[in-house]
Design a protein around this motif. Structure first.
Motif, PDB file in Angstrom:
ATOM      1  N   LEU A  32       4.180   3.800  -7.508  1.00 27.87           N
ATOM      2  CA  LEU A  32       3.378   4.117  -8.781  1.00 27.87           C
ATOM      3  C   LEU A  32       2.987   5.694  -8.709  1.00 27.87           C
ATOM      4  N   SER A  33       3.440   6.286  -7.430  1.00 29.31           N
ATOM      5  CA  SER A  33       3.033   7.680  -6.985  1.00 29.31           C
ATOM      6  C   SER A  33       3.690   8.763  -7.824  1.00 29.31           C
ATOM      7  N   LYS A  34       4.738   8.618  -8.360  1.00 28.23           N
ATOM      8  CA  LYS A  34       5.515   9.603  -9.219  1.00 28.23           C
ATOM      9  C   LYS A  34       5.403   9.464 -10.551  1.00 28.23           C
ATOM     10  N   ALA A  35       6.104   8.667 -11.142  1.00 27.08           N
ATOM     11  CA  ALA A  35       6.074   8.761 -12.604  1.00 27.08           C
ATOM     12  C   ALA A  35       4.792   8.177 -13.347  1.00 27.08           C
ATOM     13  N   THR A  57      18.315  13.144   3.422  1.00 29.50           N
ATOM     14  CA  THR A  57      17.593  11.977   2.652  1.00 29.50           C
ATOM     15  C   THR A  57      16.194  12.004   2.780  1.00 29.50           C
ATOM     16  N   TYR A  58      15.505  10.993   2.487  1.00 29.72           N
ATOM     17  CA  TYR A  58      13.999  10.743   2.804  1.00 29.72           C
ATOM     18  C   TYR A  58      13.660  10.709   4.237  1.00 29.72           C
ATOM     19  N   SER A  59      13.124  11.798   4.642  1.00 27.77           N
ATOM     20  CA  SER A  59      12.956  11.858   5.919  1.00 27.77           C
ATOM     21  C   SER A  59      12.036  10.868   6.650  1.00 27.77           C
ATOM     22  N   ARG A 116      -2.239   4.415  -3.987  1.00 28.19           N
ATOM     23  CA  ARG A 116      -1.315   3.896  -2.940  1.00 28.19           C
ATOM     24  C   ARG A 116      -0.831   2.416  -3.375  1.00 28.19           C
ATOM     25  N   VAL A 117       0.053   2.645  -4.333  1.00 24.45           N
ATOM     26  CA  VAL A 117       0.580   1.264  -4.740  1.00 24.45           C
ATOM     27  C   VAL A 117       2.199   1.393  -4.769  1.00 24.45           C
ATOM     28  N   GLY A 118       2.964   0.644  -4.144  1.00 21.70           N
ATOM     29  CA  GLY A 118       4.499   0.518  -4.287  1.00 21.70           C
ATOM     30  C   GLY A 118       5.014  -0.795  -4.407  1.00 21.70           C
ATOM     31  N   VAL A 154      17.778   0.016  -2.418  1.00 17.01           N
ATOM     32  CA  VAL A 154      17.806   1.257  -3.208  1.00 17.01           C
ATOM     33  C   VAL A 154      16.321   1.496  -3.376  1.00 17.01           C
ATOM     34  N   ASP A 155      16.028   2.813  -3.017  1.00 15.06           N
ATOM     35  CA  ASP A 155      14.593   3.394  -3.070  1.00 15.06           C
ATOM     36  C   ASP A 155      14.530   4.016  -4.177  1.00 15.06           C
ATOM     37  N   GLU A 156      13.867   3.462  -5.256  1.00 11.83           N
ATOM     38  CA  GLU A 156      13.804   4.248  -6.655  1.00 11.83           C
ATOM     39  C   GLU A 156      12.611   4.999  -6.926  1.00 11.83           C
ATOM     40  N   ALA A 157      12.115   5.793  -6.041  1.00  9.55           N
ATOM     41  CA  ALA A 157      10.667   6.338  -6.150  1.00  9.55           C
ATOM     42  C   ALA A 157      10.870   7.261  -7.339  1.00  9.55           C
ATOM     43  N   TYR A 158      11.881   7.681  -7.931  1.00  4.70           N
ATOM     44  CA  TYR A 158      12.004   8.794  -9.076  1.00  4.70           C
ATOM     45  C   TYR A 158      12.790   8.406 -10.087  1.00  4.70           C
ATOM     46  N   VAL A 159      13.126   7.101 -10.099  1.00  3.32           N
ATOM     47  CA  VAL A 159      14.106   6.412 -11.052  1.00  3.32           C
ATOM     48  C   VAL A 159      13.612   6.744 -12.480  1.00  3.32           C
ATOM     49  N   ASN A 178       0.927  -1.156  -0.152  1.00  8.56           N
ATOM     50  CA  ASN A 178       0.083   0.043   0.128  1.00  8.56           C
ATOM     51  C   ASN A 178       0.772   1.486   0.119  1.00  8.56           C
ATOM     52  N   GLY A 179       1.369   1.648  -1.128  1.00  9.17           N
ATOM     53  CA  GLY A 179       2.337   2.745  -1.363  1.00  9.17           C
ATOM     54  C   GLY A 179       3.710   2.164  -1.012  1.00  9.17           C
ATOM     55  N   SER A 180       4.865   2.643  -1.453  1.00 11.00           N
ATOM     56  CA  SER A 180       6.076   2.276  -1.082  1.00 11.00           C
ATOM     57  C   SER A 180       6.435   2.414   0.314  1.00 11.00           C
ATOM     58  N   ASP A 181       5.898   3.530   0.892  1.00 15.25           N
ATOM     59  CA  ASP A 181       6.071   3.808   2.173  1.00 15.25           C
ATOM     60  C   ASP A 181       5.888   2.513   3.213  1.00 15.25           C
ATOM     61  N   GLU A 182       4.700   1.940   2.718  1.00 16.36           N
ATOM     62  CA  GLU A 182       4.492   0.584   3.485  1.00 16.36           C
ATOM     63  C   GLU A 182       5.349  -0.479   3.167  1.00 16.36           C
ATOM     64  N   VAL A 183       5.757  -0.377   2.007  1.00 20.33           N
ATOM     65  CA  VAL A 183       6.705  -1.485   1.696  1.00 20.33           C
ATOM     66  C   VAL A 183       8.080  -1.267   2.196  1.00 20.33           C
ATOM     67  N   LEU A 184       8.337  -0.044   2.383  1.00 21.59           N
ATOM     68  CA  LEU A 184       9.784   0.566   3.083  1.00 21.59           C
ATOM     69  C   LEU A 184       9.535   0.003   4.584  1.00 21.59           C
ATOM     70  N   ALA A 185       8.257   0.344   5.148  1.00 17.04           N
ATOM     71  CA  ALA A 185       8.038  -0.062   6.721  1.00 17.04           C
ATOM     72  C   ALA A 185       8.431  -1.579   6.859  1.00 17.04           C
ATOM     73  N   PHE A 205      19.256   3.968   0.478  1.00 18.45           N
ATOM     74  CA  PHE A 205      19.277   5.283  -0.015  1.00 18.45           C
ATOM     75  C   PHE A 205      18.556   5.308  -1.103  1.00 18.45           C
ATOM     76  N   PRO A 206      17.989   6.531  -1.358  1.00 17.96           N
ATOM     77  CA  PRO A 206      17.085   6.681  -2.714  1.00 17.96           C
ATOM     78  C   PRO A 206      18.014   7.004  -3.662  1.00 17.96           C
ATOM     79  N   ASN A 207      17.571   6.522  -4.805  1.00 14.66           N
ATOM     80  CA  ASN A 207      18.207   6.651  -6.104  1.00 14.66           C
ATOM     81  C   ASN A 207      17.409   7.145  -7.302  1.00 14.66           C
TER      82      ASN A 207
HETATM   83  C1  LIG Z   1       7.469   9.472  -2.488  1.00 11.67           C
HETATM   84  C2  LIG Z   1       8.543   8.795  -2.101  1.00 11.67           C
HETATM   85  C3  LIG Z   1       8.201   7.644  -1.625  1.00 11.67           C
HETATM   86  C4  LIG Z   1       6.787   6.858  -1.159  1.00 11.67           C
HETATM   87  O1  LIG Z   1       6.139   6.774  -1.970  1.00 11.67           O
HETATM   88  P1  LIG Z   1       4.544   6.087  -1.878  1.00 11.67           P
HETATM   89  O2  LIG Z   1       4.607   5.095  -2.787  1.00 11.67           O
HETATM   90  O3  LIG Z   1       3.579   7.104  -2.278  1.00 11.67           O
HETATM   91  O4  LIG Z   1       4.479   5.877  -0.549  1.00 11.67           O
HETATM   92  C5  LIG Z   1       9.196   6.825  -1.093  1.00 11.67           C
HETATM   93  N1  LIG Z   1      10.516   7.076  -1.143  1.00 11.67           N
HETATM   94  C6  LIG Z   1      10.846   8.240  -1.494  1.00 11.67           C
HETATM   95  C7  LIG Z   1      12.553   8.909  -1.683  1.00 11.67           C
HETATM   96  C8  LIG Z   1       9.890   9.327  -1.918  1.00 11.67           C
HETATM   97  O5  LIG Z   1      10.209  10.337  -2.300  1.00 11.67           O
END
Ligand SMILES: *Cc1c(COP(=O)(O)O)cnc(C)c1O
Length: 352
Positions: free
Chosen positions: A208-211, A110-112, A218-220, A180-185, A84-91, A150-152
């Motif tokens: 799926l939140s960004k690109a 980095t990502y706070s 809410r899908v990660g 590797v957190d590729e939210a913006y890759v 449910n969003g990559s925030d949940e995956v990261l958790a 780290f995000p990349n």
């Molecule tokens: C936006 C973002 C996320 C979280 O994205 P969601 O899938 O919306 O939870 C994760 N990592 C970084 C670095 C982000 O900027």
């Protein structure tokens, strides 16, 4: 504070998301949402789900979605985890893979959310300073650790690490999980998914939140060795068996199927990023080279906090972090061409 709170809850310092103001007509450039909206096929797929089947639980394993993602990245479905969003995956990653005997490493800037998960799950961490140019130096990560994330591209700097450098970190830490957190890759960096079959310690997360412009759905996801994915499944199935509802699963599948929309809209964001960068540089801003859908910039003679405030008075909201090293920077999401014009117009008035 309440006497009913657990000691853990009393000590938490929760993440503060960028504001979602109720006001209309704002130029909202503060949370890195995609200005172009999701593929029309996503909306169609979600509409097709709107019937009495909503009484049924969704597929707990999101099999169709995982298989579409697996095909898209050339991996097997057992290497794909969705949440449910990559925030949940990261958790789940912090709880299931990064809580080890030694402290984990992540950049000082980095990502706070990372320190927040450390607080929630009792994960010890050690901050690794970015270089003076706000870059990750792989050498700094070749020290004993309990894991690395780290995000990349990095957030909020927008700077990307070339794939060979990512590989140096992964290869140099065979006994640690490297995330590797590729939210913006998809806005111009190289994905490390191509390395997962060679490195059983590598886990790549995406959203799926960004690109793909679906922050509201809410899908990660995470991709890696099946043993790492199995750890995440164990956490998920001890927490919430149905993290993705029927609408989210259907919409996400359609998002991966419409590659043309994905490529067209992310290209538009990248083109606008180049234009905004050029214009702001001409106004005396230092703009860090960005591979994301935002830029991180500071002005030679104006305070970041002042600029953010004065943009706000003009109906434009951007993100300012009141933190050491970066308090003169603004993080500005790339908007539509019209929104970016409004931003540039306002900035011109403020810096002259
Ligand atoms: C936006 C973002 C996320 C979280 O994205 P969601 O899938 O919306 O939870 C994760 N990592 C970084 C670095 C982000 O900027």
């Amino acid at each position: 504070m309440s006497k009913f709170w657990s000691s853990l809850v009393s000590q938490l310092k929760p993440y503060v998301p960028g504001e979602q103001p109720k006001m209309e007509r704002l130029v909202k450039l503060n949370t890195n949402e995609n200005p172009y909206g999701p593929s029309p096929r996503v909306l169609e797929a979600i509409r097709a789900q709107l019937d009495e089947r909503l009484r049924l639980y969704p597929d707990p394993e999101s099999e169709q979605l995982r298989s579409v993602i697996a095909t898209c990245y050339g991996v097997s479905p057992e290497q794909v985890f969705v949440g449910n969003g990559s925030d949940e995956v990261l958790a789940h990653i912090f709880q299931g893979l990064l809580k080890q005997d030694r402290p984990i490493l992540f950049p000082d800037i980095t990502y706070s959310f990372y320190p927040v998960y450390c607080g929630l799950y009792g994960v010890e961490s050690q901050l690794v300073p970015l270089t003076g140019d706000f870059e990750i130096d792989p050498q700094d990560y070749l020290v004993p650790n309990g894991g690395i994330i780290f995000p990349n591209p990095n957030a909020p700097t927008g700077r990307a690490l070339p794939l060979v450098e990512v590989e140096r970190i992964v290869a140099g830490n065979p006994d640690s999980v490297v995330v590797v957190d590729e939210a913006y890759v998809d806005f111009g960096a190289e994905s490390a998914v191509t390395l997962v079959d060679r490195y059983p310690n590598l886990l790549v997360s995406q959203t799926l939140s960004k690109a793909r412009s679906l922050a509201g759905l809410r899908v990660g996801l995470a991709i890696g060795h099946r043993d790492l994915v199995e750890a995440l499944n164990r956490v998920k199935n001890s927490f919430n068996s149905y993290p993705l509802d029927r609408l989210a699963q259907a919409g996400a599948v359609a998002a991966f199927e419409d590659e043309a929309w994905f490529n067209e809209t992310r290209q538009r964001v990248m083109d606008e990023r180049a234009r905004v960068t050029l214009a702001m540089t001409a106004m005396g801003f230092e703009v860090l080279p960005s591979s994301a859908n935002f830029i991180f910039a500071r002005h030679a003679s104006q305070k970041g906090a002042d600029l953010a405030l004065r943009l706000r008075e003009r109906g434009i909201i951007v993100r300012h972090f009141d933190k050491p090293r970066i308090d003169d920077f603004l993080r500005i999401t790339i908007g539509t061409a019209e929104q970016n014009d409004e931003l540039l117009q306002a900035l011109k008035g403020l810096v002259n």
